[in-house]
Design a protein around this motif. Structure first.
Motif, PDB file in Angstrom:
ATOM      1  N   VAL A   4       0.825  -1.383  -0.144  1.00 43.49           N
ATOM      2  CA  VAL A   4       0.049   0.083   0.226  1.00 43.49           C
ATOM      3  C   VAL A   4       0.908   1.137   0.030  1.00 43.49           C
ATOM      4  O   VAL A   4       1.688   1.231   0.902  1.00 43.49           O
ATOM      5  N   LEU A   5       0.664   2.052  -1.213  1.00 42.34           N
ATOM      6  CA  LEU A   5       1.464   3.335  -1.081  1.00 42.34           C
ATOM      7  C   LEU A   5       0.735   4.208  -0.190  1.00 42.34           C
ATOM      8  O   LEU A   5      -0.597   4.470  -0.284  1.00 42.34           O
ATOM      9  N   LEU A   6       1.436   4.843   0.938  1.00 46.32           N
ATOM     10  CA  LEU A   6       0.796   5.764   1.827  1.00 46.32           C
ATOM     11  C   LEU A   6       1.403   7.175   1.249  1.00 46.32           C
ATOM     12  O   LEU A   6       2.300   7.572   1.651  1.00 46.32           O
ATOM     13  N   ILE A  32      -3.339   2.414  -2.852  1.00 46.60           N
ATOM     14  CA  ILE A  32      -2.889   3.764  -2.442  1.00 46.60           C
ATOM     15  C   ILE A  32      -3.901   4.221  -1.609  1.00 46.60           C
ATOM     16  O   ILE A  32      -5.130   4.139  -1.883  1.00 46.60           O
ATOM     17  N   ILE A  33      -3.526   4.743  -0.538  1.00 46.96           N
ATOM     18  CA  ILE A  33      -4.029   5.292   0.447  1.00 46.96           C
ATOM     19  C   ILE A  33      -3.566   6.707   0.970  1.00 46.96           C
ATOM     20  O   ILE A  33      -2.318   6.826   0.388  1.00 46.96           O
ATOM     21  N   VAL A  84       3.389  -1.392   3.756  1.00 45.41           N
ATOM     22  CA  VAL A  84       3.280  -0.128   3.722  1.00 45.41           C
ATOM     23  C   VAL A  84       4.468   0.261   3.035  1.00 45.41           C
ATOM     24  O   VAL A  84       5.657   0.296   3.347  1.00 45.41           O
ATOM     25  N   ILE A  85       4.494   1.201   2.056  1.00 41.88           N
ATOM     26  CA  ILE A  85       5.458   2.210   1.534  1.00 41.88           C
ATOM     27  C   ILE A  85       5.149   3.515   1.796  1.00 41.88           C
ATOM     28  O   ILE A  85       4.010   4.143   1.170  1.00 41.88           O
ATOM     29  N   ILE A  86       5.630   4.176   2.728  1.00 48.93           N
ATOM     30  CA  ILE A  86       5.225   5.519   3.087  1.00 48.93           C
ATOM     31  C   ILE A  86       5.887   6.531   1.907  1.00 48.93           C
ATOM     32  O   ILE A  86       7.083   6.363   1.683  1.00 48.93           O
ATOM     33  N   LYS A 132       8.021   0.686   4.754  1.00 48.12           N
ATOM     34  CA  LYS A 132       9.409   1.156   4.362  1.00 48.12           C
ATOM     35  C   LYS A 132       8.982   2.671   3.882  1.00 48.12           C
ATOM     36  O   LYS A 132       8.094   2.886   3.883  1.00 48.12           O
ATOM     37  N   VAL A 133      10.195   3.385   3.825  1.00 48.07           N
ATOM     38  CA  VAL A 133      10.051   4.908   3.459  1.00 48.07           C
ATOM     39  C   VAL A 133      10.676   5.246   1.992  1.00 48.07           C
ATOM     40  O   VAL A 133      11.691   4.753   1.896  1.00 48.07           O
TER      41      VAL A 133
END
Ligand code: AMP
Length: 372
Positions: free
Chosen positions: A44-46, A69-70, A101-103, A130-131
């Motif tokens: 999930v791309l945050l 995506i959220i 999640v990918i922040i 992850k960032v």
């Protein structure tokens, strides 16, 4: 050539061009694609609103695996400095429970936001996170959390553009701009009648400069009938120069008292080598120097014509007769023209064609100034 940006009370200068940003996003997206190529995960791309809207959109377009995506809205900046306190303004728009999640951040500065996001993701039961950031300021990042994907590293400067704002302005620009913290010291140069006064107002307004005309200041003193004005009157009306110390004092006073500008536009100063040296000394005290000497070039025959035209409109005593005008032009050649070599040697002398319409000359000047 990109122009400077004026947002609220501040000026920003071009810093990272769109092409370079795109390339950096290509590269970071390639790394992420590689890492997820054989993965079963649907991460999930945050998107961290509002700043990373553009970066998230550009990044997503390049990802070649299944992802969701959220978004979440946080705010940590007030003005140009990080307040160090991260607030959760708007909750997450979807579930992260059990998911990777990918922040996606526009910028990682002190790292406080990342710390808070990781905490929020833990609380919401994310599997791991992850960032990925478009920009990282390594000099100010203080946390231990690894930043997995970094598109570009930048120094600890305040920037806007490509999603980043200064008090909500600037997000829409596709290039990135950096706060211009240096004071600018422009000298508008040229013979009497070259159009310095005419051009100065527009130039000062466009670049947020304090227009400082020693001639206007002296005429102001004369109009008020001050001691200085009385002393200057005879000299001015004869087309001669007033003593260096007098004008230097007026300039220094301006530098010390005028606030809220990005610099000064000197018009009619310096007029002698001694004044130029005094100016350098004044600026040296604040670790500044002359930014540029903008020299308006007009042919000799046009000088007299323009002064006569001005005399009819403004009624200046020193424009009134041929003898005074001739003396001013002679004074210019003898005392002021040597400044051309002085500033040429300093590498800050630029000539502008001063003929044509007011607008044409204005544009030529603006083009030069934004390129500096
Ligand atoms: P201006 O309006 O710049 O043409 O200046 C009008 C007159 O003021 C000049 O002819 C000088 O007599 C005097 N003046 C203005 N600036 C200076 C300066 N920097 N040094 C000496 N005299 C100046």
């Amino acid at each position: 050539m990109k122009n400077n940006l004026k947002l609220h009370d501040k000026t920003f200068k071009p810093f990272i061009e769109y092409d370079k940003i795109e390339k950096a996003i290509d590269e970071v997206a390639a790394k992420i694609n590689k890492d997820y190529a054989d993965s079963e995960e649907v991460p999930v791309l945050l998107c961290v609103l509002n700043g990373s809207i553009l970066f998230t959109a550009e990044l997503m377009k390049r990802l070649e695996f299944k992802c969701e995506i959220i978004s979440i809205k946080l705010s940590s900046y007030s003005g140009t400095r990080s307040t160090g306190q991260v607030r959760e303004v708007m909750g997450m728009t979807g579930s992260v429970e059990g998911k990777e999640v990918i922040i996606v951040e526009d910028i990682v500065d002190s790292g406080r936001t990342i710390l808070d996001l990781k905490r929020i993701l833990d609380e919401k039961g994310a599997k791991n996170s992850k960032v990925c950031t478009m920009l990282l300021k390594p000099a100010s990042y203080k946390e231990d959390i690894p930043i997995d994907y970094v598109a570009m590293e930048i120094p600890d400067d305040f920037i806007v553009g490509f999603g980043l704002d200064y008090d909500e302005l600037g997000r829409n620009y596709k290039d990135i701009y950096v706060l211009d913290t240096n004071m600018k010291y422009f000298i508008l140069f040229g013979p009497p009648g070259a159009g310095k006064g005419t051009q100065a107002a527009a130039m000062a307004e466009r670049f947020n400069l304090c227009h400082t005309s020693t001639g206007d200041l002296l005429r102001g003193e004369m109009a008020k009938g001050t001691e200085l004005g009385l002393k200057a009157k005879a000299l001015i009306e004869a087309g001669s120069l007033v003593p260096d110390e007098v004008v230097e004092g007026m300039i220094e006073n301006r530098f010390n008292t005028v606030k809220g500008v990005d610099g000064f536009l000197l018009d009619g100063f310096p007029r002698t080598i001694a004044q130029a040296e005094a100016l350098d000394k004044m600026l040296y005290k604040t670790k500044n120097k002359v930014t540029a000497v903008v020299s308006l070039m007009i042919p000799d025959e046009m000088i007299k014509e323009r002064i006569k035209h001005r005399a009819a409109i403004e009624g200046r005593a020193d424009d009134a007769n041929d003898e005074t005008i001739a003396n001013r032009i002679a004074t210019y050649h003898e005392k002021t023209e040597p400044l051309i070599d002085y500033y040429r040697n300093a590498g800050v002398y630029f000539e502008i064609d001063g003929t044509g319409t007011i607008e044409e000359v204005r544009e030529r000047i603006a083009e030069l100034c934004v390129s500096l």
